[in-house]
Design a protein around this motif. Structure first.
Motif: not given
Ligand SMILES: Nc1ncnc2c1ncn2[C@@H]1O[C@H](COP(=O)(O)OP(=O)(O)OP(=O)(O)O)[C@@H](O)[C@H]1O
Length: 969
Positions: A882-894
């Motif tokens: 979880x501590x790193x998972x939130x970074x997905x929301x800033x990822x346009x490629x996702x």
């Protein structure tokens, strides 16, 4: 008394008993009917309960002749309906037609076996689904009652049930009911009238029958949670029946069901339809449009709210753009109609500077201290290097001044301060541009100050004439006609002696064009065409042979002494020849930042200095003599030069003063403001000579010319796109529908996304490359950054980013064999174009943020790597801590990969494979959710998020260009 909810199958509580939907009975409607026909209603016999089982089983029941379906509710012929009605003992009232007044109409009961519903229709289908069959290999069937207008059915509470626009459905597995559902607010859409029928209902709810096979009897396959949670919109879409057996294929659609079984929903096979209805009802309702009955709510193909909102936003943006265009056009017209007289006159402005000093922090303090301002607050003067020390001067219109001095004396620094360039150090003193009344020119506007920098930064692809015309069009008032601007450019070309290279491209280090000396003259020409009131030049003759230098000096001299428009001209000169020196009226001699002499030119400086004990030999070049003195000035002369107010007239009266920065110098920094003529500024910067529309037109013209000339750039992008498209298409050529094929499909989409993330790096390099030209032109107020960005968008982003993306994506799409229909193809392209835009803007942003191109490129590459990690392809996003998972929301490629994948599986892709001989036939949606965690309904959300990224990056680029990309010397 039966309580609400105590009636199974959504039977209606009626006192102590339940009113059951057709085909069900028992005290609480939980027992299916066994055989008979629908008209028998509550008197039908019910399916027996096998010994030891709580569930009735209809396997052994058989229907009467003319009736079919799991619960024998579906009529097959008119005679079945008629005999069914007569056996029920009820006769239809011939006068009670649709509106109760149609006496004499045809009330013969017929059986409607089409998917279209007139009153209340029964349908029965087998459910043969490979995904379901893996869990439940027995036979499943679904019964559905669709009520469009139950009041028109022969026996409303027997052959129909519930309210208008409602449905009731029950699923049987191996003869035992498993779950039942209902929904309301249904609408019937008959499409193009081809015999198909689509029902769309709201408020779906389903109930799993506890401990039935589907609902808990097999704990590993317990569907209770899924079934009880089914909600929202229900679709029952039926194709036209086949003429061979009058059965049709239908689909039971709901978002969660679609998620499991594919976007087409749960397929229902061999559906038979039966509705006993009067001919009169059919005739009357058939007179209506194909879409609906008069009473049933219907809906043609309406646009969804999201699409309407999207269209409204697009419409609004187009409207706003048109409005701005109209406003720009109006302003342009108004500016062009201004009277010429005020626009044409130039000159008549003097330049005065007093006590101009300039300090820069020492190298060590740059590294080890805070800002200059902070250290200044600490009064730590040892950290300063004094570049200019209280320099004064005055040049009247009609005069030309040479700023002389050895290398490092401070000439460039002074020239730049006078020209109002932003300096990184601390400037104090006063610089003013008084309008001179005796010159005969009076100015009602801010003075135009022309500045020719030491370095030539010119557009390499343009010819000399085009570069000058570009400057003239942007820097001369709109009221000057284009032909006059051209004439002015031709005149400047002639005067500077560069008419013969008029149509030669300027060129650069890579592609040789005009010579260094010619570039110098073009740089001067760029200022001359703008008719400056004051012209300031930094080493205008460097790189020129003596004849050319004299010619340039002659042009400057003529400009200064123009009787109609007398202009003040200041030029720093490194090593003037005797002839060049004599063309200057005034001389300012700098030595180590101090003014040794400021006054008339010619022999006056030599006379002045020889009077102070520095002998001048007759016949010696005065300029050489002055440079000799300034290179190594006598101490007394240097100290004398350190005093304030050192004009020639004032010098003898000054007291001796220590020529170093001390406490009093510090107080000057604090107390004296640099009072330049106030540049007219607005919230968003200076007012430009040309209106915004003209800026955009002229910039676009230049960009288009560059693009046309440098075709190699465009064709290189297109060729690379074709090669990459073929490579990627070959890599994923005709991907199958196996599990491995599915992985390849998503891999192909991921590859395209990663390709865009890296290929847009070239946009970054492009900005880094043109940055110096933009800085020079911006500092000379050619155009606003917004106009520049817009022209770059049109001529860089579209041809060099979006078109290649479309090419590579199209080739790959068809070679890889992705979803074969136009709608999915365009949705796929749309996402990739959005992502390209987002990434291009992001790289623009980096290029503008970092002066160092290397850091910008490194940051961009690392960001691409981060995006690849968080796209969801390499690692399941839910498995990231979880501590790193939130970074997905800033990822346009996702978002891009999710939207592309959802679009692909949304085409109804089914995975057909076998695992150890066991055939697998599952919806790709299921695999996508399991493998990558992508949400099946997230396409439009992802589109919105990508738009948000684009808007955010665009605002960032505009902000950074406005506030950060400025010249600072
Ligand atoms: N921002 C700065 N930081 C550090 N030193 C500076 C800065 N600006 C100017 N200087 C120093 O001030 C001195 C004067 O520089 P300037 O460029 O004005 O000299 P110049 O007379 O134009 O020389 P040249 O004829 O060689 O161009 C130089 O020693 C230069 O290194």
């Amino acid at each position: 008394m039966a309580s609400s909810g105590s009636c199974s199958n959504y039977g209606i509580v009626n006192g102590t008993s339940c009113e059951c939907p057709p085909g069900f009975g028992g005290s609480n409607c939980s027992q299916p009917a066994c055989g008979g026909n629908i008209f028998q209603g509550a008197s039908r016999s019910l399916a027996p309960l096998p010994s030891g089982s709580p569930f009735a089983n209809i396997s052994g029941c058989s229907c009467e002749n003319g009736w079919t379906g799991t619960a024998c509710n579906v009529c097959q012929s008119a005679s079945a309906c008629q005999s069914g009605l007569s056996s029920s003992g009820v006769t239809l009232n011939p006068t009670s037609g649709l509106d109760g007044s149609n006496v004499g109409q045809n009330d013969t009961l017929v059986c409607n076996v089409a998917p279209k519903v007139y009153s209340a229709s029964q349908m029965s289908c087998s459910v043969v689904n490979p995904t379901l069959a893996v869990l439940f290999p027995g036979s499943a069937s679904l019964n559905i009652l669709r009520n469009l207008n139950p009041s028109l059915t022969p026996l409303p509470n027997v052959t129909g049930f519930g309210t208008s626009g409602s449905v009731y459905a029950q699923l049987f597995y191996n003869g035992v009911e498993q779950f039942y559902c209902t929904a309301d607010s249904c609408t019937q859409d008959l499409g193009d009238g081809d015999g198909s029928s689509n029902w769309s209902c709201q408020n779906l709810m389903c109930t799993c029958i506890k401990n039935s096979t589907f609902c808990g009897a097999i704990p590993a396959n317990d569907l209770t949670g899924i079934i009880n949670k089914l909600s929202g919109t229900l679709g029952i879409a039926c194709q036209a029946p086949s003429s061979a057996n009058n059965t049709a294929t239908c689909a039971f659609q709901q978002s969660a069901i679609n998620g499991v079984f594919g976007s087409g929903g749960l397929t229902l096979n061999g559906c038979s339809f039966g509705e006993c209805v009067t001919q009169n009802t059919i005739d009357t309702l058939s007179g209506n449009s194909t879409s609906s009955s008069s009473s049933g709510p219907t809906r043609s193909k309406e646009l969804s709210g999201g699409v309407i909102a999207g269209l409204a936003v697009v419409g609004g943006l187009i409207g706003l753009a048109l409005l701005l265009l109209a406003l720009g056009w109006w302003r342009q017209r108004r500016a062009r109609r201004l009277p010429l007289s005020t626009a044409e006159r130039s000159g008549g402005v003097a330049i005065d500077w007093a006590d101009v000093s300039y300090f820069v922090p020492n190298t060590e303090s740059i590294w080890f201290g805070g800002s200059l301002r902070k250290r200044r607050a600490k009064s730590d003067l040892n950290n300063y290097q004094v570049v200019l020390d209280s320099v004064n001067g005055h040049v009247a219109p009609g005069q030309i001044m040479a700023v002389l001095g050895p290398s490092g004396a401070g000439k460039t620094t002074l020239i730049e301060i006078l020209a109002g360039k932003r300096k990184s150090g601390e400037t104090v003193g006063n610089v003013s541009f008084p309008s001179s009344s005796d010159s005969g020119v009076s100015l009602s506007r801010a003075p135009r100050i022309g500045f020719v920098p030491q370095q030539d930064v010119l557009p390499p692809t343009l010819t000399v004439h085009e570069a000058l015309l570009f400057a003239a069009r942007l820097r001369l008032p709109e009221s000057v006609s284009d032909s006059e601007k051209r004439a002015r450019v031709d005149d400047v070309l002639e005067r500077l002696g560069i008419a013969r290279i008029r149509d030669v491209r300027i060129g650069d280090g890579e592609k040789r064009g005009i010579s260094g000396g010619e570039m110098r003259r073009v740089s001067i020409g760029l200022e001359l065409v703008a008719q400056p009131d004051v012209l300031i030049l930094d080493e205008p003759t460097s790189g020129l042979d003596s004849v050319s230098a004299a010619k340039v000096a002659g042009v400057l001299h003529a400009l200064a002494h123009d009787p109609e428009n007398p202009t003040a001209v200041i030029a720093s000169i490194h090593q003037p020849s005797s002839q060049l020196y004599q063309s200057f009226d005034q001389v300012l001699l700098l030595s180590h930042g101090r003014s040794l002499y400021c006054g008339p030119g010619g022999f006056a400086p030599a006379t002045h200095l020889s009077a102070r004990g520095i002998p001048y030999q007759d016949g010696y070049n005065v300029a050489d003599y002055l440079l000799d003195v300034a290179s190594d000035p006598p101490v007394a002369l240097f100290q004398e030069a350190g005093r304030a107010n050192k004009t020639v007239e004032d010098l003898p009266t000054l007291d001796a003063e220590k020529g170093e920065v001390n406490g009093s110098g510090m107080s000057r920094i604090r107390n004296t403001s640099s009072s330049r003529p106030k540049r007219r500024t607005r919230l968003f910067g200076q007012i430009y000579t040309a209106t915004f529309l003209t800026q955009l037109e002229v910039l676009s013209g230049r960009e288009w010319k560059i693009l046309r000339r440098d075709k190699s750039l465009f064709f290189a992008h297109v060729a690379v796109a074709c090669v990459l498209g073929v490579f990627c298409g070959g890599l994923y050529f005709h991907t199958g529908v196996t599990i491995a094929g599915f992985q390849s499909r998503v891999g192909c989409l991921f590859f395209l996304g990663a390709l865009i993330a890296f290929s847009t790096l070239s946009a970054l390099y492009n900005v880094v490359e043109i940055r110096p030209l933009f800085l020079r032109e911006r500092s000379a107020s050619y155009y606003s950054p917004t106009a520049w960005l817009l022209s770059r968008f049109i001529f860089d982003v579209v041809p060099l980013r979006i078109i290649p993306t479309i090419i590579v994506a199209s080739i790959t799409y068809w070679m890889a064999g992705l979803a074969h229909d136009a709608a999915h193809f365009f949705k796929f392209l749309f996402i990739l174009v959005l992502y390209t835009l987002a990434m291009t803007l992001f790289n623009f942003l980096l290029a503008c943020l970092f002066r160092n191109g290397g850091i910008a490129i490194l940051t961009s590459a690392l960001t691409a790597l981060y995006q690849m990690t968080y796209a969801g392809f390499f690692v399941h996003l839910d498995s990231i801590p979880p501590v790193l998972r939130w970074l997905q929301w800033l990822c346009p490629l996702k978002y891009t990969l999710e939207a592309l994948s959802v679009n692909e599986v949304g085409s109804g892709l089914m995975i057909q494979d076998s695992l150890e001989g066991v055939p697998i036939d599952v919806s790709a949606t299921l695999i996508m959710q399991t493998l990558f965690g992508f949400g099946v309904n997230n396409y439009y959300r992802d589109v919105l998020v990508l738009f948000a990224f684009i808007a955010g990056f665009a605002v960032g680029v505009i902000g950074v260009v406005w506030f950060n990309v400025r010249e600072r010397r």
